[in-house]
Design a protein around this motif. Structure first.
Motif, PDB file in Angstrom:
ATOM      1  N   TYR A 122       6.483   7.879   7.139  1.00 57.93           N
ATOM      2  CA  TYR A 122       7.246   8.582   8.173  1.00 57.93           C
ATOM      3  C   TYR A 122       6.698   8.384   9.588  1.00 57.93           C
ATOM      4  O   TYR A 122       7.416   8.636  10.554  1.00 57.93           O
ATOM      5  N   ARG A 123       5.442   7.935   9.702  1.00 53.45           N
ATOM      6  CA  ARG A 123       4.814   7.898  11.029  1.00 53.45           C
ATOM      7  C   ARG A 123       5.622   7.074  12.046  1.00 53.45           C
ATOM      8  O   ARG A 123       5.997   5.949  11.772  1.00 53.45           O
ATOM      9  N   GLY A 124       5.885   7.680  13.200  1.00 55.49           N
ATOM     10  CA  GLY A 124       6.570   6.961  14.274  1.00 55.49           C
ATOM     11  C   GLY A 124       8.080   6.851  14.109  1.00 55.49           C
ATOM     12  O   GLY A 124       8.734   6.080  14.808  1.00 55.49           O
ATOM     13  N   PRO A 184       6.774   7.153  -4.385  1.00 56.33           N
ATOM     14  CA  PRO A 184       5.395   7.598  -4.587  1.00 56.33           C
ATOM     15  C   PRO A 184       5.182   8.994  -4.020  1.00 56.33           C
ATOM     16  O   PRO A 184       5.688   9.312  -2.956  1.00 56.33           O
ATOM     17  N   HIS A 185       4.464   9.787  -4.774  1.00 60.02           N
ATOM     18  CA  HIS A 185       4.346  11.178  -4.376  1.00 60.02           C
ATOM     19  C   HIS A 185       3.028  11.523  -3.719  1.00 60.02           C
ATOM     20  O   HIS A 185       2.732  12.686  -3.507  1.00 60.02           O
ATOM     21  N   PHE A 186       2.237  10.493  -3.368  1.00 55.26           N
ATOM     22  CA  PHE A 186       0.988  10.805  -2.676  1.00 55.26           C
ATOM     23  C   PHE A 186       1.294  11.182  -1.235  1.00 55.26           C
ATOM     24  O   PHE A 186       2.053  10.493  -0.556  1.00 55.26           O
ATOM     25  N   LYS A 187       0.657  12.220  -0.789  1.00 53.61           N
ATOM     26  CA  LYS A 187       0.921  12.748   0.550  1.00 53.61           C
ATOM     27  C   LYS A 187       0.620  11.694   1.618  1.00 53.61           C
ATOM     28  O   LYS A 187       1.420  11.484   2.537  1.00 53.61           O
ATOM     29  N   ALA A 188      -0.529  11.004   1.477  1.00 53.31           N
ATOM     30  CA  ALA A 188      -0.944  10.032   2.496  1.00 53.31           C
ATOM     31  C   ALA A 188       0.080   8.906   2.618  1.00 53.31           C
ATOM     32  O   ALA A 188       0.388   8.432   3.710  1.00 53.31           O
ATOM     33  N   VAL A 189       0.626   8.493   1.471  1.00 50.41           N
ATOM     34  CA  VAL A 189       1.622   7.430   1.448  1.00 50.41           C
ATOM     35  C   VAL A 189       2.864   7.864   2.214  1.00 50.41           C
ATOM     36  O   VAL A 189       3.404   7.138   3.040  1.00 50.41           O
ATOM     37  N   LEU A 229      11.356  15.329   5.970  1.00 52.01           N
ATOM     38  CA  LEU A 229      11.549  14.566   7.207  1.00 52.01           C
ATOM     39  C   LEU A 229      11.080  15.375   8.416  1.00 52.01           C
ATOM     40  O   LEU A 229      10.297  14.884   9.239  1.00 52.01           O
ATOM     41  N   VAL A 230      11.550  16.597   8.512  1.00 53.68           N
ATOM     42  CA  VAL A 230      11.230  17.431   9.680  1.00 53.68           C
ATOM     43  C   VAL A 230       9.739  17.757   9.708  1.00 53.68           C
ATOM     44  O   VAL A 230       9.113  17.753  10.768  1.00 53.68           O
ATOM     45  N   LYS A 231       9.162  17.980   8.545  1.00 55.90           N
ATOM     46  CA  LYS A 231       7.728  18.281   8.476  1.00 55.90           C
ATOM     47  C   LYS A 231       6.901  17.098   8.996  1.00 55.90           C
ATOM     48  O   LYS A 231       5.910  17.271   9.685  1.00 55.90           O
ATOM     49  N   ASN A 232       7.341  15.886   8.686  1.00 55.88           N
ATOM     50  CA  ASN A 232       6.550  14.696   9.031  1.00 55.88           C
ATOM     51  C   ASN A 232       6.899  14.060  10.371  1.00 55.88           C
ATOM     52  O   ASN A 232       6.108  13.305  10.911  1.00 55.88           O
ATOM     53  N   THR A 266       0.819  -1.225   0.000  1.00 59.28           N
ATOM     54  CA  THR A 266       0.000   0.000   0.000  1.00 59.28           C
ATOM     55  C   THR A 266       0.845   1.264   0.000  1.00 59.28           C
ATOM     56  O   THR A 266       0.434   2.269  -0.556  1.00 59.28           O
ATOM     57  N   ILE A 267       2.009   1.226   0.633  1.00 62.83           N
ATOM     58  CA  ILE A 267       2.836   2.433   0.623  1.00 62.83           C
ATOM     59  C   ILE A 267       4.134   2.255  -0.158  1.00 62.83           C
ATOM     60  O   ILE A 267       4.979   3.134  -0.205  1.00 62.83           O
TER      61      ILE A 267
END
Ligand code: G3D
Ligand code: MG
Length: 192
Positions: free
Chosen positions: A77-79, A67-72, A105-108, A38-39
């Motif tokens: 990056y989560r966690g 992949p350039h989708f924001k959600a992906v 990286l810093v944004k996420n 999925t990602i």
């Protein structure tokens, strides 16, 4: 074993710089890895023993495509506790793009420790006297200057190291430096 830690770390940097090659070299042959469709990321786990007292388990995430989708990218990056930000010393564009990877990286993730990795040093010419400004390859000095620049701009701890995923030079130390930075960040946090 007195202390054992688990960290999620991400491998970031332009396509073709050697992220997957570094991960493979670091992990050797027999490792557990899974592809998260999925990602579009590879996920693998690796233990690092820093000392008799300290053991670190890394969950290493490696974006297979870009992949350039924001959600992906957000789920990628989560966690995340830390990152290896890789560029190719033979391709200056990948060196320049590190600033965009730092921004993402810093944004996420907020401010997490980073090991800045100049990879493919086996391909770089050994002599640079006098330095030629038109050359596409990136010297060790330029890498150190970039490290200081990114550290100031983003206010995060960064260690700089040059590697070859082909010969294996400095590959273990690159991941070990990240483990050290993460342990240090935790201890600093625990002591306040
Ligand atoms: P990526 O995961 O960042 O996209 P890869 O990059 O790990 O797929 O590497 C891209 C190409 O560079 C691969 O070549 C790989 O073998 C090569 N490479 C990676 N690291 C090094 C290195 O340190 N030295 C040299 N000489 N080559 C390296 P192919 O031909 O398989 O596409
Ligand atoms: Mg890859």
């Amino acid at each position: 074993m007195k202390n054992s830690y688990l960290f999620k770390v991400v491998l970031i940097g332009d396509g073709g710089v050697g992220k997957t090659a570094l991960r493979r070299k670091f992990m050797g042959e027999g490792f557990d890895s899974a592809y998260i469709m999925t990602i579009g990321a590879d996920f693998a786990v690796m233990d690092i023993k820093l000392s008799d007292e300290v053991q670190v388990k890394f969950q290493i995430w490696d974006l297979a495509g870009q992949p350039h989708f924001k959600a992906v990218r957000e789920s990628f990056y989560r966690g995340t506790s830390g990152a290896l930000l890789v560029y190719d010393v033979m391709r200056r564009s990948t060196f320049k793009n590190t600033v965009f990877w730092m921004e993402e990286l810093v944004k996420n993730t907020g401010k997490v420790p980073v090991v800045l990795v100049g990879n493919k040093i086996d391909l770089r010419p050994k002599i640079d006297t006098p330095p030629d400004p038109s050359r596409d390859w990136v010297s060790n000095e330029e890498g150190q200057i970039l490290k200081r620049y990114l550290e100031e701009k983003f206010d995060v701890p960064i260690v700089f190291i040059e590697t070859s995923a082909k010969t294996g030079e400095n590959v273990q130390p690159a991941f070990q430096e990240l483990a050290q930075l993460l342990i240090y960040a935790i201890r600093k946090y625990q002591s306040v």
